[in-house]
Design a protein around this motif. Structure first.
Motif, PDB file in Angstrom:
ATOM      1  N   LYS A 227       0.665  -1.329  -0.072  1.00  0.00           N
ATOM      2  CA  LYS A 227       0.116   0.365   0.260  1.00  0.00           C
ATOM      3  C   LYS A 227       0.829   1.381  -0.591  1.00  0.00           C
ATOM      4  O   LYS A 227       0.717   1.812  -0.949  1.00  0.00           O
ATOM      5  N   TYR A 228       1.729   1.615   0.856  1.00  0.00           N
ATOM      6  CA  TYR A 228       3.405   2.286   0.573  1.00  0.00           C
ATOM      7  C   TYR A 228       3.658   2.597  -0.391  1.00  0.00           C
ATOM      8  O   TYR A 228       3.465   3.443  -0.824  1.00  0.00           O
ATOM      9  N   LEU A 229       4.131   1.948  -1.444  1.00  0.00           N
ATOM     10  CA  LEU A 229       4.984   1.370  -2.462  1.00  0.00           C
ATOM     11  C   LEU A 229       4.080   2.584  -3.312  1.00  0.00           C
ATOM     12  O   LEU A 229       4.452   3.474  -4.003  1.00  0.00           O
ATOM     13  N   CYS A 230       2.527   2.160  -3.658  1.00  0.00           N
ATOM     14  CA  CYS A 230       1.566   2.431  -4.333  1.00  0.00           C
ATOM     15  C   CYS A 230       1.149   4.013  -4.306  1.00  0.00           C
ATOM     16  O   CYS A 230       1.100   4.829  -5.357  1.00  0.00           O
ATOM     17  N   TRP A 231       1.052   4.108  -3.518  1.00  0.00           N
ATOM     18  CA  TRP A 231       0.813   5.381  -2.330  1.00  0.00           C
ATOM     19  C   TRP A 231       1.590   6.420  -3.149  1.00  0.00           C
ATOM     20  O   TRP A 231       1.679   7.626  -3.627  1.00  0.00           O
ATOM     21  N   VAL A 232       3.428   5.779  -2.534  1.00  0.00           N
ATOM     22  CA  VAL A 232       4.078   7.000  -3.130  1.00  0.00           C
ATOM     23  C   VAL A 232       4.654   7.346  -5.078  1.00  0.00           C
ATOM     24  O   VAL A 232       4.268   7.875  -4.736  1.00  0.00           O
ATOM     25  N   ARG A 233       3.990   5.997  -5.718  1.00  0.00           N
ATOM     26  CA  ARG A 233       3.975   5.978  -6.352  1.00  0.00           C
ATOM     27  C   ARG A 233       3.143   7.304  -7.225  1.00  0.00           C
ATOM     28  O   ARG A 233       3.017   7.503  -8.417  1.00  0.00           O
ATOM     29  N   ALA A 234       2.020   6.790  -6.742  1.00  0.00           N
ATOM     30  CA  ALA A 234       0.736   7.832  -7.170  1.00  0.00           C
ATOM     31  C   ALA A 234       1.128   9.400  -6.538  1.00  0.00           C
ATOM     32  O   ALA A 234       0.719  10.202  -6.898  1.00  0.00           O
ATOM     33  N   HIS A 235       1.942   9.576  -5.974  1.00  0.00           N
ATOM     34  CA  HIS A 235       1.723  10.657  -5.274  1.00  0.00           C
ATOM     35  C   HIS A 235       3.132  11.658  -5.309  1.00  0.00           C
ATOM     36  O   HIS A 235       3.953  11.285  -4.549  1.00  0.00           O
ATOM     37  N   PRO A 236       3.798  11.465  -6.392  1.00  0.00           N
ATOM     38  CA  PRO A 236       5.014  12.544  -6.823  1.00  0.00           C
ATOM     39  C   PRO A 236       5.396  13.928  -5.585  1.00  0.00           C
ATOM     40  O   PRO A 236       4.689  14.179  -5.018  1.00  0.00           O
ATOM     41  N   VAL A 237       6.112  13.666  -5.133  1.00  0.00           N
ATOM     42  CA  VAL A 237       6.828  15.020  -4.431  1.00  0.00           C
ATOM     43  C   VAL A 237       6.590  16.262  -5.574  1.00  0.00           C
ATOM     44  O   VAL A 237       7.159  16.476  -6.484  1.00  0.00           O
ATOM     45  N   ARG A 238       6.392  17.505  -4.971  1.00  0.00           N
ATOM     46  CA  ARG A 238       6.743  18.831  -5.572  1.00  0.00           C
ATOM     47  C   ARG A 238       8.067  19.341  -5.708  1.00  0.00           C
ATOM     48  O   ARG A 238       9.403  18.708  -5.446  1.00  0.00           O
ATOM     49  N   ASP A 239       7.736  20.065  -6.815  1.00  0.00           N
ATOM     50  CA  ASP A 239       9.629  20.357  -7.441  1.00  0.00           C
ATOM     51  C   ASP A 239       9.740  21.244  -7.203  1.00  0.00           C
ATOM     52  O   ASP A 239       9.205  22.506  -7.686  1.00  0.00           O
TER      53      ASP A 239
END
Length: 229
Positions: free
Chosen positions: A158-170
């Motif tokens: 779940k954590y890995l999928c969330w990370v992939r779906a929510h990129p950090v701000r540039d």
């Protein structure tokens, strides 16, 4: 130094320094707590800043509450702290450690300045690295949902999928990064690539680790904060 204990929407917080129109939000890393900001405040406050620090979920005063330290729980808390600060300061900068820096990149649109110590800059890469160290594959993580790694971390699909779906701000603000040459959480190539992309400034303490804790490391950290604040 003036210190005020407060709550921001129920989040335990500490505010250091005399009233000012600019400040730093301080975010601790895993196993940290808001009081870690006091040492940084002793550098920042004499330069005309206040420093606001919060306990992230499951840390500090929030331990043993059944909370989870995850990006979907931490980022809203950081946004609440930023909203509080935005009503009081004209300028908001950031001083963040480790995973606190990652959470900030999810929550913070545009700090005026960012001071990052041992930042987690690529959470997906870190999860996959820890998965490999645990002797497991991404497919196994997907099938099982969670894998308890021998080094104490529980890896989550779940954590890995969330990370992939929510990129950090540039971010385009001035970014200053302190990195330990023996950091085993973020690869040196990852830090160097981030610095190139963001025209940031990197300081490497070759004898430093991910957690700066020896007298020599702490002295180097304090000197870096004095120079960059």
């Amino acid at each position: 130094m003036k210190t005020e204990r407060l709550r921001i929407g129920g989040i335990p917080a500490a505010l250091y320094g005399e009233p000012a129109d600019r400040g730093y939000l301080f975010l601790h890393g895993q196993m940290g707590h808001k009081e870690e900001a006091e040492t940084f405040a002793r550098t920042a406050c004499p330069k005309g800043y206040q420093v606001l620090s919060i306990d992230l979920p499951a840390h500090g005063e929030r331990r043993d509450r059944g909370e989870e330290l995850a990006p979907w729980t931490a980022a809203p808390d950081i946004r609440a702290a930023l909203d509080w600060a935005g009503h009081r300061w004209k300028s908001i900068s950031l001083r963040a450690n480790s995973i606190g820096a990652y959470f900030a990149m999810l929550a913070f649109d545009a700090p005026d300045r960012a001071l990052l110590v041992s930042p987690i800059l690529d959470m997906e890469e870190l999860i996959l690295t820890m998965l490999s160290r645990a002797g497991a594959t991404e497919g196994q993580l997907r099938e099982r949902g969670e894998i308890a790694a021998p080094f104490g971390q529980t890896l989550s699909w779940k954590y890995l999928c969330w990370v992939r779906a929510h990129p950090v701000r540039d971010w385009t603000c001035p970014v200053r990064t302190l990195y330990g040459g023996r950091d085993d959480m973020t690869a040196r190539r990852t830090v160097e690539a981030y610095v190139r992309r963001h025209d940031a400034r990197l300081t490497v303490m070759e004898e430093g680790e991910h957690w700066f804790h020896t007298p020599g490391q702490l002295a180097g950290l304090r000197g870096w904060e004095e120079m960059e604040t």
